[in-house]
Design an enzyme around this catalytic site. Sequence first.
Site, PDB file in Angstrom:
ATOM      1  N   SER A  33     -18.575  27.477  54.393  1.00 46.30           N
ATOM      2  CA  SER A  33     -19.176  28.357  55.381  1.00 46.30           C
ATOM      3  C   SER A  33     -18.384  29.655  55.520  1.00 46.30           C
ATOM      4  O   SER A  33     -17.982  30.252  54.528  1.00 46.30           O
ATOM      5  CB  SER A  33     -19.291  27.610  56.718  1.00 46.30           C
ATOM      6  OG  SER A  33     -20.059  28.327  57.643  1.00 46.30           O
ATOM      7  N   ASP A 163     -25.912  26.854  54.244  1.00 44.74           N
ATOM      8  CA  ASP A 163     -24.518  26.609  54.619  1.00 44.74           C
ATOM      9  C   ASP A 163     -24.223  25.104  54.654  1.00 44.74           C
ATOM     10  O   ASP A 163     -24.898  24.337  55.346  1.00 44.74           O
ATOM     11  CB  ASP A 163     -24.306  27.226  56.007  1.00 44.74           C
ATOM     12  CG  ASP A 163     -22.878  27.135  56.505  1.00 44.74           C
ATOM     13  OD1 ASP A 163     -22.063  26.447  55.874  1.00 44.74           O
ATOM     14  OD2 ASP A 163     -22.595  27.774  57.533  1.00 44.74           O
TER      15      ASP A 163
END
Length: 458
Positions: A33, A163
């Site tokens: 992320s 993500d």
Amino acid sequence: MLGSGGVKTLAYVGALAVLEEAGIEFASISACSAGSLIGALVATGLPMREVQARVEAVDLRRLLGKPSLPGPLRYVSWLRWPFAPYDSDAVVQIMEDLIGPGKTFGEMAIPFATAGIDLLSKQLLVYASETHADMKVTEAVRIAVGIPLFFPPHEAGGRVVVDAAIATHCPIWMVGRFDDEYPIVALQPADAPVTTPPQGIGRFIKTIVGAGVASRDHYLIDEIPRARLIEVPVFDLEMEQFDAAQTRKPYLFEAGRRAATACLRDWGNDLSGERRRAQTGSRPADRIHDERAVMTASAMMRGFANRLSRISRSQLFISYSHRDKAWLDVVKAPLEPYVELRGLQVWDDTRIEAGEMWRDAIDRALASTRVALLLVSPGFLASPFIRREELGFFLEAAARYAVKVRWVLLSAIGDAPNPVGHIQAMHDMATPLDALSAPDLVRALAAIARQLAADLDG
């Protein structure tokens, strides 16, 4: 390992600076992320003072970039695919400012990896220096920060990748592709202290999802003895507060520095000190059962992981020169009882189908392999294909999958360089297998088979 956390991941800059000042070198950088932005920059090999200077110079508010629709209408984007009010081109532009345009994984000074998750196949994807040398790092980071309801997902090849933080905040398993000799430092924002149940349905759902992800991550970190977790306390800033983070960068850097300094005080600069768990204070009587339940769950998960490892990694991989095909059959013969009684699987390149790419076939085989056996001979060492192509790829892939490499000497190789000579041979090198008498050869092969079976059971 740099975990997720939005703008809070800026604190990693301060923490990594403390590690660098302590003389700790970074053998690899894995990230998830938003941690991928910092991780990619650090992986360029720049000193941390330069990393911090570049982060300070970047206006994080640009991450909000160009809305897909103007003004308040941008939230209408949540009503239609891809349900994202912002364009992820800003992520690429900022990464190019940080590391330079066009830089590929293969050009990184430190091996780097980041991850995403395919919503359609429900599979995690890892983009890494070892496997994606020609891929632009900026594109991988764009995929890694495809935050649902914020940035659009990556769509290509029948995949919809977002993500990976929706599945794992700190994927410590990504570091497992490297040798066990290195300590692992995992960085992630600390969870805010919670003393009461969450108020409001939104906060309740967020807590549920976060608890499910974090419980698995913490379990994996706890189960790796060489892992050290640095949790940075940044409780007064939300992960998406880009405006506030832009003006509070010094605060975030300092928070990271303090967290890392406190941890090194316990561990020492060689990271060998005993890990300390958080203090929970006195235990009321009504909490004893819950604490036992936590211990029981951990023990069950550990036992299941060990059993699963034996089931999924019960394969023996044999590499040899085609000149020694007869020896392949000789070496495999004493393994037959273990195949029948213990379910041992033996793989060699005779199982590669016609037209199949050998690299892909070997890589898939090694993913299910626990032990690899190399049959070393003059033919093995003289083969240009083995020497220039197969052996290097094999050893790198074996290290990535933590495969134990064993070898035997079929016949004398004289003074020829042995690329696996640093690994202990499975029998006395002074007497190659082809120099043994028939009874001694039977005994030697039986001992080799027993040792391989023990390695697979271990």
